[in-house]
Design a protein around this motif. Structure first.
Motif: not given
Lengths: 293, 303
Positions: B146, B148, B181, B238-239, B241-242, B245-246, B249, B279
């Motif tokens: 993943p 993150f 990724d 979709s990956g 965007v996710g 976002l992560t 942060v 988004l």
């Protein structure tokens, strides 16, 4: 069906594929640890002891302690329970919502499937993480909402799989004969179609299980998961990340556990897909799909 | 003519989609009790009277349909409303956050697609080379890791242990992490397709003629690979965007992702509505573009 399969995962002879064996072993290990572990570990996952904070792994604390002096191993095991719960629960909710709604709509027939799948199309366009965040934003934090949000975000995939198999089965000869004999849609669905699509749906569940786990850990990592005290792996990672300098073991333990578990589950899921999924011919060139966000 | 109809259908669907998402976001946020005033009440010890006054000021005491109408009216006038937490117009916040997100998103996309194309072409031309190994490595990498987790390990190794770069505000590490990724998701399919391309007649002829590999790549393989990779890129959206976002942060980058998260944590309705709608709009537009690209490259499915 005997033709050579061009799947993403290399097909090594039988079940003896070492990656699959190791994956299965690790998953079993985690399940056993989650079930039996709490009985064997002397430490309480929630017990704080500021005198022993950030202790390195040693005889007393096998994997060390975190920034509040809590035993990392005990928390890891408690987190394993939660993680498995999220994986299974999320996949189950996705299954019930996705396949349930999809198949009911198809069984009712008429304009209903068009409307329902129109809505599913709408939801599917949004990235999964956004759907989860939106649902958590509306449902509030906590274990239940997180489980629900993660499960719902994967429901469209079950709806699509059930529709694909439905369409294929409805064209088959035995369904045609059943219809000629005058059986209704519901009867055909329960007696003929349901047993035939079970394989595809189980496979889909196996593929979605690790995705649920990763999504939950990302959500926990972002601080939106279950309660702050709950020892979930994502929360452990995010808490310990701030002090990675002093206690790298507190980050690395849950992180490695998460990575190895999701990887193992993905491998097993893919194995199952190659074995069971009757749709595999259609997606034979699709490489091993990504699990993660 | 057929293409025009297809285009119009796509546009209509996309518009409908954005509207539907807007409605969904608006009402979902309000299903559960607990608004921004409650958050303030807990944080700042507001009395019940103060809280009521604040709700009145923010228009949160109006019935839902009225609130919705007000929001739509504002949107049509180009107004996103005012963020309650930041006490600033949401439009300003978003404009300030877009560059960061754009750099991270676009940077990792370009890096990921380039890496995938390079590896796929290399592996297709020289099946026994290190490229072929790398195709599998990058693929398994993206399945197993993943973003993150990778980002965190990157921080621990490069920032803390090696001391090479500061953690906060770092933009290179997120780009590499998300890029890897993306490459992992594309590379396998791309490789499969290019394997067929290398065995096709024109490539075999070129190789038999002794065309220089670079020439072969630039003139014979890249024209196949590049549009294909772009068309495939719908699956990585979709990956992307996710992941963005992560990463925002994790690395403390002031982008749309951080903004959305802060909005959700503070139940700042105007902010969440605006960022989620934005988004969704971005995803819908990009999805439409990749679909269009797909039909341009391979018109068969559309007919």
């Amino acid at each position: 069906m005997l033709s050579v399969q061009k799947t993403g995962a290399p097909r090594m002879g039988g079940v003896r594929n070492p990656v699959v064996v190791l994956s299965a072993g690790f998953v079993i290990f985690i399940v056993v640890a989650a079930l039996v572990g709490p009985l064997l570990i002397a430490h309480d996952p929630l017990h704080q002891n500021l005198m022993t904070r950030n202790a390195a792994p040693g005889a007393d604390f096998w994997l060390g302690t975190d920034n509040l002096g809590r035993d990392v191993l005990a928390r890891l095991i408690a987190g394993a329970q939660f993680t498995l719960l999220v994986g299974l629960g999320g996949a189950l909710i996705a299954f019930v919502a996705g396949a349930g709604i999809g198949l009911s709509a198809l069984a009712i027939g008429g304009p209903v499937p068009h409307v329902v799948f129109g809505v599913v199309d709408l939801v599917r366009v949004l990235p999964g993480l956004l759907i989860v965040l939106l649902l958590i934003a509306s449902l509030g934090p906590g274990t239940g909402p997180v489980l629900f949000a993660v499960g719902l975000s994967f429901a469209p995939q079950f709806a699509y799989v059930s529709r694909a198999v439905w369409v294929r089965e409805m064209q088959s000869d035995y369904v045609a004969s059943a219809r000629t004999l005058g059986y209704g849609r519901i009867y055909i669905l329960s007696r003929h179609i349901a047993p035939n699509i079970a394989g595809a749906l189980v496979t889909q569940a196996a593929i979605i299980l690790p995705r649920c786990i990763v999504t939950e850990s990302v959500v926990s990592f972002l601080g939106l998961g279950a309660s702050p005290d709950a020892p979930t792996w994502g929360r452990m990672i995010s808490d310990a990340a701030r002090l990675a300098e002093r206690a790298p073991h507190a980050v690395l333990a849950p992180l490695i556990a998460l990575v190895v578990l999701t990887f193992s589950l993905s491998m097993l899921g893919d194995r199952l897909r190659v074995r069971l999924d009757p749709l595999r011919r259609a997606s034979a060139t699709t490489p091993l799909r990504k699990t993660m966000i | 003519m057929k293409q025009m109809v297809a285009l119009a259908t796509t546009l209509g669907r996309s518009a409908l989609l954005v509207v539907a998402i807007g409605i969904l976001v608006f009402f979902f946020l309000r299903i559960v009790p607990g608004d921004v005033v409650d958050v303030f009440s807990v944080e700042g010890d507001l009395t019940a009277a103060q809280a009521d006054m604040m709700r009145k000021e923010l228009g949160l005491d109006a019935p839902l349909p009225a609130q919705f109408a007000a929001w739509v009216g504002d949107l049509l006038a180009g107004e996103f409303g005012t963020s309650v937490r930041y006490q600033r117009p949401v439009g300003d916040l978003i404009v300030g956050a877009i560059p960061t997100t754009l750099v991270v998103g676009l940077g990792s996309f370009v890096f990921g697609v380039t890496l995938a194309i390079t590896l796929a072409i290399g592996a297709a031309l020289w099946p026994k080379s290190v490229f072929a190994v790398m195709v599998n490595v990058v693929n398994v990498w993206s399945i197993a890791l993943p973003t993150f987790c990778v980002g965190l390990v990157g921080i621990i190794v490069f920032s803390i242990w090696l001391g090479w770069m500061p953690v906060l505000g770092n933009i290179w590490l997120p780009i590499i992490v998300i890029g890897m990724d993306i490459a992992g998701q594309l590379v396998k399919t791309l490789h499969e397709e290019l394997k067929e391309a290398t065995s096709s007649a024109h490539v075999r002829t070129a190789r038999a003629k002794g065309v220089h590999p670079i020439r072969l790549i630039v003139f014979h393989l890249l024209p196949t690979a590049a549009p294909l990779a772009l068309a495939l890129s719908g699956i990585v959206l979709s990956g992307l965007v996710g992941g963005t976002l992560t990463m925002e942060v994790l690395f403390g980058l002031p982008g749309i992702g951080s903004l959305t998260l802060n909005g959700i944590l503070g139940r700042d309705y105007p902010l969440i509505q605006a960022t989620l709608l934005l988004l969704a709009l971005a995803v819908v537009v990009l999805n439409g573009l990749t679909d269009l690209l797909h039909t341009l490259i391979d018109p068969r499915p559309a007919q």
